[in-house]
Design a protein around this motif. Structure first.
Motif, short mmCIF file in Angstrom:
data_model
loop_
_atom_site.label_atom_id
_atom_site.label_comp_id
_atom_site.label_asym_id
_atom_site.label_seq_id
_atom_site.Cartn_x
_atom_site.Cartn_y
_atom_site.Cartn_z
N THR A 218 9.75 -20.52 -25.60
CA THR A 218 10.00 -20.63 -24.16
C THR A 218 9.72 -19.35 -23.38
OG1 THR A 218 12.31 -20.18 -24.59
CG2 THR A 218 11.71 -22.46 -24.33
N ARG B 42 5.89 -17.39 -23.04
CA ARG B 42 4.94 -17.83 -22.01
C ARG B 42 4.85 -16.76 -20.90
NH1 ARG B 42 5.74 -21.71 -18.18
NH2 ARG B 42 7.84 -22.19 -18.86
N CYS B 43 5.92 -16.08 -20.64
CA CYS B 43 5.94 -15.09 -19.56
C CYS B 43 6.27 -13.67 -20.01
CB CYS B 43 6.96 -15.48 -18.50
SG CYS B 43 6.61 -17.02 -17.66
N VAL C 184 15.49 -4.09 -23.27
CA VAL C 184 16.29 -4.59 -22.17
C VAL C 184 17.78 -4.48 -22.51
CG1 VAL C 184 16.35 -7.06 -22.83
CG2 VAL C 184 16.47 -6.42 -20.44
N MET D 252 21.15 -14.16 -17.01
CA MET D 252 19.77 -14.19 -16.49
C MET D 252 19.00 -15.35 -17.12
SD MET D 252 17.71 -12.68 -14.38
CE MET D 252 15.96 -12.94 -14.06
N ILE E 228 18.15 -14.06 -9.15
CA ILE E 228 17.01 -13.60 -8.35
C ILE E 228 17.39 -13.55 -6.87
CG2 ILE E 228 14.68 -14.25 -7.58
CD1 ILE E 228 14.35 -15.50 -10.46
N VAL F 161 8.44 -16.00 -10.17
CA VAL F 161 9.87 -15.85 -10.41
C VAL F 161 10.18 -16.50 -11.75
CG1 VAL F 161 10.59 -15.75 -8.02
CG2 VAL F 161 10.41 -17.96 -9.16
C1 HEC Z 1 7.91 -18.52 -15.76
C2 HEC Z 1 7.90 -17.24 -16.41
C3 HEC Z 1 9.16 -16.79 -17.14
C4 HEC Z 1 9.80 -17.41 -18.20
C5 HEC Z 1 9.41 -18.71 -18.90
C6 HEC Z 1 10.88 -16.53 -18.59
N1 HEC Z 1 10.91 -15.44 -17.76
FE1 HEC Z 1 12.28 -13.95 -17.82
N2 HEC Z 1 11.46 -13.10 -16.16
C7 HEC Z 1 10.32 -13.56 -15.53
C8 HEC Z 1 10.08 -12.73 -14.35
C9 HEC Z 1 8.91 -12.86 -13.41
C10 HEC Z 1 11.12 -11.78 -14.32
C11 HEC Z 1 11.35 -10.67 -13.26
C12 HEC Z 1 12.37 -11.17 -12.25
C13 HEC Z 1 11.76 -12.25 -11.44
O1 HEC Z 1 10.77 -11.99 -10.76
O2 HEC Z 1 12.22 -13.40 -11.54
C14 HEC Z 1 11.98 -12.04 -15.46
C15 HEC Z 1 13.11 -11.32 -15.77
C16 HEC Z 1 13.84 -11.46 -16.94
C17 HEC Z 1 14.94 -10.62 -17.36
C18 HEC Z 1 15.52 -9.45 -16.56
C19 HEC Z 1 14.90 -8.18 -17.07
C20 HEC Z 1 15.54 -6.97 -16.47
O3 HEC Z 1 14.96 -5.89 -16.62
O4 HEC Z 1 16.59 -7.09 -15.87
C21 HEC Z 1 15.36 -11.06 -18.56
C22 HEC Z 1 16.49 -10.49 -19.40
C23 HEC Z 1 14.52 -12.19 -18.92
N3 HEC Z 1 13.61 -12.40 -17.90
C24 HEC Z 1 14.63 -12.89 -20.08
C25 HEC Z 1 13.96 -14.08 -20.33
C26 HEC Z 1 14.18 -14.89 -21.51
C27 HEC Z 1 15.10 -14.52 -22.65
C28 HEC Z 1 13.40 -15.99 -21.38
C29 HEC Z 1 13.34 -17.19 -22.31
C30 HEC Z 1 14.57 -17.93 -22.46
C31 HEC Z 1 12.66 -15.86 -20.13
N4 HEC Z 1 13.03 -14.69 -19.53
C32 HEC Z 1 11.74 -16.78 -19.64
C33 HEC Z 1 9.55 -14.63 -15.89
C34 HEC Z 1 9.88 -15.56 -16.87
#
Ligand code: HEC
Length: 256
Positions: free
Chosen positions: A174, A177-178, A193, A205, A213, A229
């Motif tokens: 999951t 992908r990002c 992190v 988060m 966000i 996002v």
């Molecule tokens: C669609 C793309 C996407 C997916 C899928 C995704 N993220 Fe994110 N994540 C982001 C983005 C972009 C940010 C930066 C904040 C924002 O713009 O929303 C972020 C921010 C975060 C942060 C905050 C980092 C910080 O420095 O505070 C964490 C922790 C995180 N993601 C964990 C995860 C985890 C674990 C998963 C899987 C369960 C996940 N993300 C899935 C795009 C994604």
């Protein structure tokens, strides 16, 4: 002996030269396997490329007859390799040092979150205020732990390998992908992190990105640096906990 230019007919080498070169190639292959088992750090690639280049040179010289061909072919060939080497070297100067750019990835895991300035930057360690138990004085629960179903700060135990592998599977399905561990992708790199976000924050988060966000000063500031996002992946609390464990292990085992 005839000493003729390349374009005047085939040049036949004695069988023993072919066999000798074939033997040398096999030997070098064995050496490749042997050195692959050793870890030379950032020299791994250099050693592997040196052996591969030696093999390629043997093939070019004898099997492809470069040694007996017109010298101009050798010049072109060596020139091409030389420039390829230059390009690879300059690229490596960059890629080998990328990890150094993010000092946070080298920090140990913090049990509690850092305190953030309104621009989203963690306040440097030596400027933070601690209480008698050594815990960072939390000026704001939500700033430290984010918004979501995890309403209490929690301390976590030594790393649980079973949870780590469960979390790794979920992460790769999951989050990958990002997110990458070491480089900026659609989202920020996540190795490290756990050094500057609290366990509760990371789970919140994951479980409730929309609200963080929107409302969390640090995440809002972070959001401004990304084009997308983070979306809700609909994980259960247990699944989020496993992903947290995976991220903890990724940080702790960095550089092993
Ligand atoms: C669609 C793309 C996407 C997916 C899928 C995704 N993220 Fe994110 N994540 C982001 C983005 C972009 C940010 C930066 C904040 C924002 O713009 O929303 C972020 C921010 C975060 C942060 C905050 C980092 C910080 O420095 O505070 C964490 C922790 C995180 N993601 C964990 C995860 C985890 C674990 C998963 C899987 C369960 C996940 N993300 C899935 C795009 C994604």
């Amino acid at each position: 002996m005839r000493n003729q230019a390349a374009n005047s007919g085939p040049h036949i080498l004695p069988l023993r030269i072919y066999l000798g070169v074939a033997g040398a190639l096999l030997l070098l292959t064995a050496i490749t396997i042997m050195v692959a088992r050793e870890d030379f750090g950032s020299w791994n690639l250099v050693v592997a490329l040196l052996i591969a280049a030696t093999k390629a040179t043997l093939v070019a010289l004898f099997f492809m007859h470069l040694k007996y061909d017109n010298r101009i072919y050798s010049v072109i060939f060596v020139g091409a390799i030389l420039f390829l080497g230059i390009f690879i070297t300059f690229t490596m100067l960059d890629t080998l040092n990328r990890g150094d750019l993010n000092p946070l990835t080298k920090m140990p895991i913090k049990k509690y979150a850092a305190i953030y300035e309104s621009n989203g930057r963690p306040i440097p360690v030596n400027e933070r205020i601690y209480d008698v138990s050594g815990r960072i004085v939390s000026t704001d629960f939500f700033l430290n732990n984010g918004y979501g179903p995890i309403k209490k700060e929690f301390l976590i135990d030594p790393i649980n390998d079973e949870l780590v592998s469960k979390g790794a599977t979920i992460f790769n399905k999951t989050c990958y992908r990002c997110h990458r561990l070491d480089e900026r992708f659609t989202g920020p790199p996540l190795r490290g992190v756990t050094a500057y976000r609290s366990p509760a924050f990371i789970m919140n988060m994951i479980l409730n990105p929309e609200e963080n966000i929107r409302r969390h000063a640090g995440v809002r500031a972070l959001q401004k640096q990304y084009y997308t996002v983070m979306t809700n992946q609909d994980l259960s609390i247990d699944e989020a906990r496993a992903v947290l464990e995976y991220l903890r292990s990724a940080n702790e085992r960095h550089g092993e």
